[in-house]
Write a protein that holds these residues in place. Structure first.
Motif, PDB file in Angstrom:
ATOM      1  N   MET A 123      52.709  41.083  36.214  1.00  0.00           N
ATOM      2  CA  MET A 123      53.010  40.842  37.560  1.00  0.00           C
ATOM      3  C   MET A 123      54.232  39.757  37.420  1.00  0.00           C
TER       4      MET A 123
ATOM      5  N   HIS B  82      57.174  39.337  39.163  1.00  0.00           N
ATOM      6  CA  HIS B  82      57.785  38.718  40.431  1.00  0.00           C
ATOM      7  C   HIS B  82      56.874  38.119  41.539  1.00  0.00           C
ATOM      8  N   THR B  83      55.517  37.587  40.964  1.00  0.00           N
ATOM      9  CA  THR B  83      54.839  37.000  41.816  1.00  0.00           C
ATOM     10  C   THR B  83      55.407  35.734  42.134  1.00  0.00           C
TER      11      THR B  83
ATOM     12  N   ALA C 107      50.967  34.396  44.694  1.00  0.00           N
ATOM     13  CA  ALA C 107      49.970  33.920  43.789  1.00  0.00           C
ATOM     14  C   ALA C 107      48.598  33.336  44.338  1.00  0.00           C
TER      15      ALA C 107
ATOM     16  N   ILE D  24      46.410  35.743  46.157  1.00  0.00           N
ATOM     17  CA  ILE D  24      45.312  36.434  45.156  1.00  0.00           C
ATOM     18  C   ILE D  24      44.158  35.644  44.932  1.00  0.00           C
TER      19      ILE D  24
ATOM     20  N   LEU E 109      40.382  36.186  46.218  1.00  0.00           N
ATOM     21  CA  LEU E 109      39.064  36.253  45.301  1.00  0.00           C
ATOM     22  C   LEU E 109      37.958  35.235  45.732  1.00  0.00           C
TER      23      LEU E 109
ATOM     24  N   LEU F 159      36.041  36.990  48.445  1.00  0.00           N
ATOM     25  CA  LEU F 159      35.369  38.008  47.889  1.00  0.00           C
ATOM     26  C   LEU F 159      33.989  37.123  47.251  1.00  0.00           C
TER      27      LEU F 159
ATOM     28  N   MET G  78      59.155  47.716  41.924  1.00  0.00           N
ATOM     29  CA  MET G  78      57.604  47.851  41.850  1.00  0.00           C
ATOM     30  C   MET G  78      57.325  47.908  43.384  1.00  0.00           C
TER      31      MET G  78
ATOM     32  N   TRP H 134      51.644  47.139  43.763  1.00  0.00           N
ATOM     33  CA  TRP H 134      51.593  45.690  43.575  1.00  0.00           C
ATOM     34  C   TRP H 134      50.196  45.376  43.985  1.00  0.00           C
ATOM     35  N   TRP H 135      49.602  45.960  45.183  1.00  0.00           N
ATOM     36  CA  TRP H 135      48.454  45.799  45.653  1.00  0.00           C
ATOM     37  C   TRP H 135      47.193  46.111  44.966  1.00  0.00           C
TER      38      TRP H 135
ATOM     39  N   GLU I 254      47.473  46.855  41.464  1.00  0.00           N
ATOM     40  CA  GLU I 254      47.505  46.045  40.379  1.00  0.00           C
ATOM     41  C   GLU I 254      46.613  44.591  40.646  1.00  0.00           C
ATOM     42  N   VAL I 255      46.706  44.143  41.868  1.00  0.00           N
ATOM     43  CA  VAL I 255      46.131  42.876  42.305  1.00  0.00           C
ATOM     44  C   VAL I 255      44.683  43.087  42.651  1.00  0.00           C
TER      45      VAL I 255
ATOM     46  N   ARG J 157      43.019  43.427  38.978  1.00  0.00           N
ATOM     47  CA  ARG J 157      42.596  42.213  38.424  1.00  0.00           C
ATOM     48  C   ARG J 157      41.575  41.620  39.112  1.00  0.00           C
ATOM     49  N   ILE J 158      41.593  41.413  40.462  1.00  0.00           N
ATOM     50  CA  ILE J 158      40.407  40.828  41.151  1.00  0.00           C
ATOM     51  C   ILE J 158      38.917  41.357  40.718  1.00  0.00           C
TER      52      ILE J 158
ATOM     53  N   VAL K  14      38.042  40.324  37.134  1.00  0.00           N
ATOM     54  CA  VAL K  14      37.741  38.911  37.208  1.00  0.00           C
ATOM     55  C   VAL K  14      36.103  38.986  37.583  1.00  0.00           C
TER      56      VAL K  14
ATOM     57  N   ILE L  56      40.076  33.013  37.342  1.00  0.00           N
ATOM     58  CA  ILE L  56      41.050  33.868  37.436  1.00  0.00           C
ATOM     59  C   ILE L  56      42.376  33.341  36.816  1.00  0.00           C
TER      60      ILE L  56
ATOM     61  N   GLY M  47      44.296  37.042  35.297  1.00  0.00           N
ATOM     62  CA  GLY M  47      44.246  37.165  36.575  1.00  0.00           C
ATOM     63  C   GLY M  47      45.491  36.837  37.488  1.00  0.00           C
ATOM     64  N   VAL M  48      45.970  35.691  37.538  1.00  0.00           N
ATOM     65  CA  VAL M  48      47.100  35.349  38.188  1.00  0.00           C
ATOM     66  C   VAL M  48      47.727  33.908  37.306  1.00  0.00           C
TER      67      VAL M  48
END
Lengths: 127, 322
Positions: A1, A3-4, A9, A12, A16, A19, B1, B6-7, B9-10, B13-14, B17, B96, B107-108
């Motif tokens: 990633m 170009h986050t 960032a 995201i 989480l 979640l 991309m 992008w979504w 991939e996110v 990752r989530i 994790v 993460i 994660g990020v």
């Protein structure tokens, strides 16, 4: 990633977080559906080693470590400022002076702890 | 991309994790069952799941989910019910930002990753405090106050030793720190690593720093009144905390995915090996050390760990600039 951006960032992290909340809510709902629910007076009593509780749980206690708490607040607030400093102190144009500043900082912390030590703050009971 | 990939991939990752957060603490828990048992000349769980009781913790989870959730009549109901979530969710968030391999295997990649991880771990300690105060139970109150004292003593050495690594790397991003890492950082940051790991153990209230939950004195400290799934969530938080602490120690002080061979391909494996080795040490300490008393605990933090952390700061600064 590659170009986050800043906001994406942290969004995201936010997803989480949501979640995590969902997981706890889901688990506790499942718990409510699966488990029995028969509250009785005795069951809802505060636990005190099997005898009837005396007085309230929110009692006065002697907080012996309140001086530690002062020390902690002073030092923790100081040490947060180390984080931005740590990322640039070795950059060109900073090196010598900023290192000297670090020793001033550490000196302050050390003198503070030494003072507290001499005053007997770092022993648990007053002697 | 495109934004769809992008979504995706996110999302992936989530999910990874989250799965790690659900599974790895159980693996550490099972390892604790087995390692403790063998150190004490026992077998540990052998029945559940057939092979060496591998499903014991799954069975425990099913049992906890079927138990009645009792909230004592005297308790502060909402705070009491919310406390397990406050103890648990921060460790999920900390996971993460921790890289498990080179490149994008994180994660990020937050610029403030290290600071973020330490900040959310600080929030997790509010869980036992809320639990202890809202229970309106004397044991719980004592346990919560002990937790508070312990947090205050050990947060500072933890911060200072983490700053030392940030100084060495010149960045607060955890993948960035590993990018700057060289093998000689292990001896260079050794003292800091010791301080960080010890302080982390104390923050998690693991033995020998388990005075806030000392069962022979105050039943189970702040968790005395908890039953069923909320109790299980506190236990999960403890093991998730062990995972986060061992991962952070691995990344900051043991080089994370760096290894002697094939670390570009098998970086995640090196991370896993180091993390589980540290988790084993956590378990080993529980079996082999007696519990520290309240005053010993404070004294150890203020007169040993903080001076050592300050020494490490000075050492890092001098070596880096000269």
């Amino acid at each position: 990633m590659s170009h986050t951006t800043y906001y994406s960032a942290y969004s995201i992290v936010g997803i989480l977080f949501l979640l995590g909340i969902l997981f706890v809510v889901f688990a506790l709902t499942a718990n409510r559906l699966l488990s029995p629910f028969r509250p009785t007076r005795e069951k809802l009593l505060t636990y005190e080693s099997g005898v009837d509780p005396v007085g309230e749980g929110w009692a006065h206690t002697h907080v012996r470590y309140y001086v530690y708490a002062y020390l902690y607040v002073i030092f923790a607030v100081d040490s947060v400022y180390l984080f931005p400093w740590a990322t640039i102190f070795a950059a060109p144009g900073f090196r010598g002076t900023t290192l000297a500043e670090m020793f001033v900082f550490i000196g302050f912390l050390a003198v503070g702890i030494l003072y507290a030590y001499k005053k007997g703050v770092l022993t648990w009971l007053e002697q | 991309m495109s934004s769809l990939t992008w979504w995706l991939e996110v999302g992936l990752r989530i999910v990874v994790v989250f799965l790690g957060f659900m599974v790895i603490p159980l693996v550490v828990g099972q390892m604790e069952h087995k390692a403790m048992a063998h150190m004490q000349g026992r077998l540990g769980p052998m029945e559940a799941g057939g092979f060496h009781g591998w499903a014991q913790l799954v069975a425990d989870g099913v049992k906890f989910a079927q138990k009645e959730a009792v909230v004592p009549a005297a308790a502060d109901r909402r705070v009491f019910q919310a406390a397990p979530a406050v103890a648990l969710i921060p460790y999920l968030l900390a996971l993460i930002v921790i890289p498990i391999g080179p490149g994008t295997q994180v994660g990020v990649d937050l610029d403030l990753g290290l600071f973020f991880a330490l900040a959310v771990m600080g929030i997790a300690v509010l869980g036992p405090l809320m639990a202890g105060w809202s229970s309106a139970n004397k044991y719980s109150l004592l346990g919560a106050l002990r937790s508070a004292a312990q947090l205050m003593a050990y947060e500072l050495p933890m911060l200072l030793s983490a700053v030392s690594v940030a100084m060495a790397a010149g960045t607060l991003s955890l993948p960035g720190i590993l990018g700057a890492w060289h093998w000689y950082w292990i001896p260079w940051q050794l003292v800091g690593g010791f301080v960080f790991f010890t302080a982390g153990l104390a923050e998690l209230q693991r033995p020998p720093f388990d005075m806030p939950v000392a069962d022979s004195e105050i039943i189970f400290g702040a968790y005395t009144e908890y039953t069923g799934l909320r109790f299980a969530l506190f236990l999960l938080a403890e093991y998730a905390g062990i995972v986060v602490l061992c991962l952070l120690t691995t990344v900051l002080f043991l080089g994370g995915w760096h290894g002697p061979v094939a670390d570009q391909q098998l970086g995640w494996l090196w991370t896993a090996i180091k993390t589980f080795a540290l988790a084993f040490v956590v378990i080993w300490l529980r079996v082999s050390y007696p519990r520290l008393r309240a005053d010993q605990l404070q004294k150890f933090a203020w007169t040993v760990l903080i001076p050592l952390a300050l020494f490490q700061l000075a050492l890092t600064g001098v070596v880096k600039v000269l």
